[in-house]
Write an enzyme that holds these catalytic residues in place. Structure first.
Site, PDB file in Angstrom:
ATOM      1  N   TYR A 139       0.981  -1.214   0.083  1.00  0.00           N
ATOM      2  CA  TYR A 139      -0.153  -0.156   0.457  1.00  0.00           C
ATOM      3  C   TYR A 139       1.013   1.337   0.304  1.00  0.00           C
ATOM      4  O   TYR A 139       1.583   1.492   1.273  1.00  0.00           O
ATOM      5  CB  TYR A 139      -0.870   0.145   1.658  1.00  0.00           C
ATOM      6  CG  TYR A 139      -1.613   1.038   1.018  1.00  0.00           C
ATOM      7  CD1 TYR A 139      -3.045   1.262   0.603  1.00  0.00           C
ATOM      8  CD2 TYR A 139      -1.291   2.402   1.930  1.00  0.00           C
ATOM      9  CE1 TYR A 139      -4.367   2.191  -0.037  1.00  0.00           C
ATOM     10  CE2 TYR A 139      -2.765   3.754   2.219  1.00  0.00           C
ATOM     11  CZ  TYR A 139      -3.856   3.119   1.077  1.00  0.00           C
ATOM     12  OH  TYR A 139      -4.577   5.099   0.511  1.00  0.00           O
ATOM     13  N   GLN A 201     -10.942   0.290   1.659  1.00  0.00           N
ATOM     14  CA  GLN A 201     -10.843  -0.374   0.966  1.00  0.00           C
ATOM     15  C   GLN A 201      -9.807  -1.174   0.023  1.00  0.00           C
ATOM     16  O   GLN A 201     -10.244  -2.381  -0.723  1.00  0.00           O
ATOM     17  CB  GLN A 201     -11.921  -0.030  -0.387  1.00  0.00           C
ATOM     18  CG  GLN A 201     -10.976   1.442  -0.785  1.00  0.00           C
ATOM     19  CD  GLN A 201     -11.315   2.449  -0.600  1.00  0.00           C
ATOM     20  OE1 GLN A 201     -11.584   2.214   1.077  1.00  0.00           O
ATOM     21  NE2 GLN A 201     -11.859   3.461  -0.880  1.00  0.00           N
ATOM     22  N   ASN A 224      -2.930   6.134   6.619  1.00  0.00           N
ATOM     23  CA  ASN A 224      -3.659   7.232   6.678  1.00  0.00           C
ATOM     24  C   ASN A 224      -4.050   6.380   8.744  1.00  0.00           C
ATOM     25  O   ASN A 224      -4.110   4.531   8.336  1.00  0.00           O
ATOM     26  CB  ASN A 224      -4.807   8.010   7.259  1.00  0.00           C
ATOM     27  CG  ASN A 224      -5.921   6.991   5.499  1.00  0.00           C
ATOM     28  OD1 ASN A 224      -6.268   6.044   5.653  1.00  0.00           O
ATOM     29  ND2 ASN A 224      -6.271   8.178   4.848  1.00  0.00           N
ATOM     30  N   GLN A 269      10.232  16.487   9.095  1.00  0.00           N
ATOM     31  CA  GLN A 269       9.652  15.628   9.926  1.00  0.00           C
ATOM     32  C   GLN A 269       8.204  16.285  10.293  1.00  0.00           C
ATOM     33  O   GLN A 269       7.453  15.749   9.256  1.00  0.00           O
ATOM     34  CB  GLN A 269       9.983  14.901  10.748  1.00  0.00           C
ATOM     35  CG  GLN A 269      11.752  14.185  10.727  1.00  0.00           C
ATOM     36  CD  GLN A 269      11.204  12.585   9.677  1.00  0.00           C
ATOM     37  OE1 GLN A 269      10.198  12.018   9.459  1.00  0.00           O
ATOM     38  NE2 GLN A 269      11.870  12.706   8.537  1.00  0.00           N
ATOM     39  N   HIS A 272       5.930  16.589   7.531  1.00  0.00           N
ATOM     40  CA  HIS A 272       4.993  15.398   7.195  1.00  0.00           C
ATOM     41  C   HIS A 272       3.274  15.286   7.143  1.00  0.00           C
ATOM     42  O   HIS A 272       2.577  15.156   6.136  1.00  0.00           O
ATOM     43  CB  HIS A 272       5.214  14.104   7.595  1.00  0.00           C
ATOM     44  CG  HIS A 272       6.558  13.329   6.537  1.00  0.00           C
ATOM     45  ND1 HIS A 272       6.375  12.427   5.922  1.00  0.00           N
ATOM     46  CD2 HIS A 272       7.840  13.004   7.307  1.00  0.00           C
ATOM     47  CE1 HIS A 272       7.643  11.609   5.374  1.00  0.00           C
ATOM     48  NE2 HIS A 272       7.850  12.291   6.745  1.00  0.00           N
ATOM     49  N   GLU A 337      10.689   6.257  16.106  1.00  0.00           N
ATOM     50  CA  GLU A 337      10.596   6.259  14.607  1.00  0.00           C
ATOM     51  C   GLU A 337      12.508   6.031  14.461  1.00  0.00           C
ATOM     52  O   GLU A 337      13.040   5.311  14.026  1.00  0.00           O
ATOM     53  CB  GLU A 337       9.744   6.549  14.085  1.00  0.00           C
ATOM     54  CG  GLU A 337       9.609   5.715  12.589  1.00  0.00           C
ATOM     55  CD  GLU A 337       9.100   6.895  11.254  1.00  0.00           C
ATOM     56  OE1 GLU A 337       9.590   6.395  10.265  1.00  0.00           O
ATOM     57  OE2 GLU A 337       8.265   7.247  11.721  1.00  0.00           O
ATOM     58  N   ASP A 371      15.352   8.231   4.396  1.00  0.00           N
ATOM     59  CA  ASP A 371      14.511   7.892   3.701  1.00  0.00           C
ATOM     60  C   ASP A 371      14.136   8.561   2.416  1.00  0.00           C
ATOM     61  O   ASP A 371      12.851   7.751   1.811  1.00  0.00           O
ATOM     62  CB  ASP A 371      13.087  10.203   3.525  1.00  0.00           C
ATOM     63  CG  ASP A 371      12.548   9.769   5.172  1.00  0.00           C
ATOM     64  OD1 ASP A 371      12.504   9.449   6.145  1.00  0.00           O
ATOM     65  OD2 ASP A 371      12.522  11.222   5.061  1.00  0.00           O
ATOM     66  N   GLU A 425       0.717 -35.356  30.516  1.00  0.00           N
ATOM     67  CA  GLU A 425      -0.107 -34.460  30.035  1.00  0.00           C
ATOM     68  C   GLU A 425      -1.602 -35.133  29.797  1.00  0.00           C
ATOM     69  O   GLU A 425      -2.662 -34.974  28.912  1.00  0.00           O
ATOM     70  CB  GLU A 425      -0.293 -33.859  28.636  1.00  0.00           C
ATOM     71  CG  GLU A 425       1.876 -32.815  28.878  1.00  0.00           C
ATOM     72  CD  GLU A 425       2.156 -32.576  27.678  1.00  0.00           C
ATOM     73  OE1 GLU A 425       1.376 -32.718  26.360  1.00  0.00           O
ATOM     74  OE2 GLU A 425       2.258 -31.423  28.065  1.00  0.00           O
ATOM     75  N   HIS A 430      -0.518 -39.837  22.226  1.00  0.00           N
ATOM     76  CA  HIS A 430       0.691 -38.909  21.691  1.00  0.00           C
ATOM     77  C   HIS A 430       1.947 -40.475  21.868  1.00  0.00           C
ATOM     78  O   HIS A 430       2.634 -40.675  20.891  1.00  0.00           O
ATOM     79  CB  HIS A 430       0.306 -38.062  22.397  1.00  0.00           C
ATOM     80  CG  HIS A 430       0.441 -37.089  21.645  1.00  0.00           C
ATOM     81  ND1 HIS A 430      -1.592 -37.435  21.797  1.00  0.00           N
ATOM     82  CD2 HIS A 430       1.151 -35.932  21.384  1.00  0.00           C
ATOM     83  CE1 HIS A 430      -1.437 -35.596  20.791  1.00  0.00           C
ATOM     84  NE2 HIS A 430       0.050 -34.925  20.881  1.00  0.00           N
TER      85      HIS A 430
END
Length: 445
Positions: A139, A201, A224, A269, A272, A337, A371, A425, A430
């Site tokens: 994306y 979407q 976003n 920064q 942005h 970050e 960047d 167990e 098993h």
């Protein structure tokens, strides 16, 4: 910018983030949601409704949401070869050259991250194989800016990992197409297919598939709040790389730092997003004052000065610390970050940094270079997730399969312990699955 001299106040204000659950929708956004959906929904409800509709209606829902949310009436979702050729004609040779340099640096860095399988069948009887994911979705945000750099920073690590198909989605602009810069970057990076779909979407389409958009194994890339919540909601149906919030940077600076460079990095920064966080931790009151003056001077020349100004006013600031070690302690607490070391002997402090997506050492190592062209992916953990996660890399596009190939000797050595644990167990089947093999090896035992 705010200047804070009390560390505890800094922790509870400037260095205290809001979570997704605390995200406050503006009055304008609430009005838009009510207009678009006919009722006052929360962001979570909007995203849930979009995901459900795309899952049930496929392409029809994508066309509807693109018309409703982006204001674009598309004839088709996919980007054609002709559109990519046209995009090539709209960008400069200098831009293409810059992209090619970035590609070379990014690919070289990520080639060093490749993993190999291993096996110890003679002694241990175990090993592992490493396989790339088959199809991933990327994306790439649009809207107020285009991000060809994000294309490179996500697609190239996937290609280095060996992913065979990369599907990219990005919202269309008012003209109905993806930006030429994004298309050219996608072409250079080796994207398989591109779709003009944005928002929640797009995430739903990649997660569940539609008539046009194929279902992928993993979705990566920033977006976003709607995109981020959509990724969170579809996780489990599909893999995700992480949940990314607004960009954030922390500069640690002492009296030797250049105030002009510090201000420039903070503004880089802040421009942005109004939600971006640009913070400086400094040992010098004088530097703090000089940086504040530089910010006021430089911001007037920026195209996105209104965004930068609001970002710095609401989420930026300066914290005065006693020494560099205290600054690093605060940085580890905040887990940014990006962390920039603008101090004397900067490299000597690297070993003390525990929590950061990327560390930028010295005044030449501008975060902006990270960047675009330094090499590591700029898709990095935000929101404090650098405490437990890493920048996007080759490993995000690989999966590991464990191998077990035991010989007779290993079966004899391991079987009794496996049987004992299984019976403890209460799993007698098993235990018997091991015991019958042991008996086969030693019928007289």
């Amino acid at each position: 910018m705010r200047v804070i001299r009390d560390i505890e106040i800094a922790k509870s204000t400037l260095l205290n983030r809001i979570s997704f659950e605390q995200y406050r929708v503006s009055h304008e956004m609430r009005q838009k949601i009510e207009e678009m959906f006919g009722e006052g929904l929360t962001i979570e409800q909007v995203v849930e409704q979009i995901i459900s509709s795309v899952r049930d209606r496929g392409d029809s829902a994508l066309f509807d949401y693109t018309r409703k949310l982006d204001g674009v009436d598309l004839e088709r979702l996919g980007v054609s070869d002709e559109e990519i050729t046209e995009a090539r004609s709209k960008v400069t040779p200098e831009f293409v050259s810059a992209l090619n340099l970035a590609v070379e640096r990014i690919r070289s860095f990520h080639l060093a991250q490749r993993q190999r399988g291993w096996a110890d069948f003679m002694e241990g009887g175990v090993g592992q194989v490493v396989r790339p994911l088959e199809r991933i979705g990327v994306y790439v945000p649009g809207g107020t800016a285009c991000y060809p750099s994000t294309v490179l920073m996500t697609v190239i690590p996937a290609r280095v990992a060996g992913v065979s198909e990369v599907v990219l989605t990005s919202p269309p602009g008012k003209g109905g197409g993806v930006s030429p810069e994004t298309l050219v970057a996608a072409d250079i990076a080796g994207v398989s297919r591109i779709f003009k779909v944005g928002g929640a979407q797009a995430i739903a389409a990649l997660a569940f598939g539609t008539e046009s958009v194929p279902r992928v194994d993993k979705i990566c890339g920033p977006g976003n709040i709607f995109v981020t919540l959509a990724k969170k909601m579809v996780y489990g149906e599909v893999g995700i790389d992480g949940l990314y919030g607004p960009t954030e940077t922390v500069i640690i600076a002492d009296e030797s730092a250049d105030p002009t460079l510090c201000a420039a990095d903070l503004l880089a920064q802040a421009e942005h997003d109004v939600m971006a966080s640009a913070i400086m931790l400094t040992t010098s009151e004088e530097l703090a004052s000089e940086v504040e003056q530089e910010v006021e001077c430089q911001i007037a020349r920026l195209d996105r000065r209104d965004i930068a100004a609001r970002s710095l006013e609401e989420r930026g600031g300066v914290v005065i610390v006693s020494d560099v070690d205290q600054a690093i302690e605060l940085a580890n607490f905040y887990a940014p970050e990006h962390l920039s070391l603008m101090v004397q002997n900067a490299s000597s402090y690297i070993s003390k940094i525990q929590n950061a997506g990327g560390i930028f050492v010295g005044e030449n190592s501008a975060e902006v270079l990270g960047d675009y062209v330094a090499g590591p992916s700029h898709v990095m953990p935000t929101g404090g997730s650098a405490r437990f996660s890493s920048p996007l890399g080759v490993g995000d596009f690989l999966k590991v399969c464990s191998l077990v190939e035991l010989n007779d000797k290993a079966l004899k050595a391991l079987g009794p312990s496996a049987s004992t644990i299984a019976r403890s167990e209460g799993f007698t089947a098993h235990a018997r699955a091991v015991e019958v093999r042991q008996h086969k090896l030693n019928p007289m035992g």
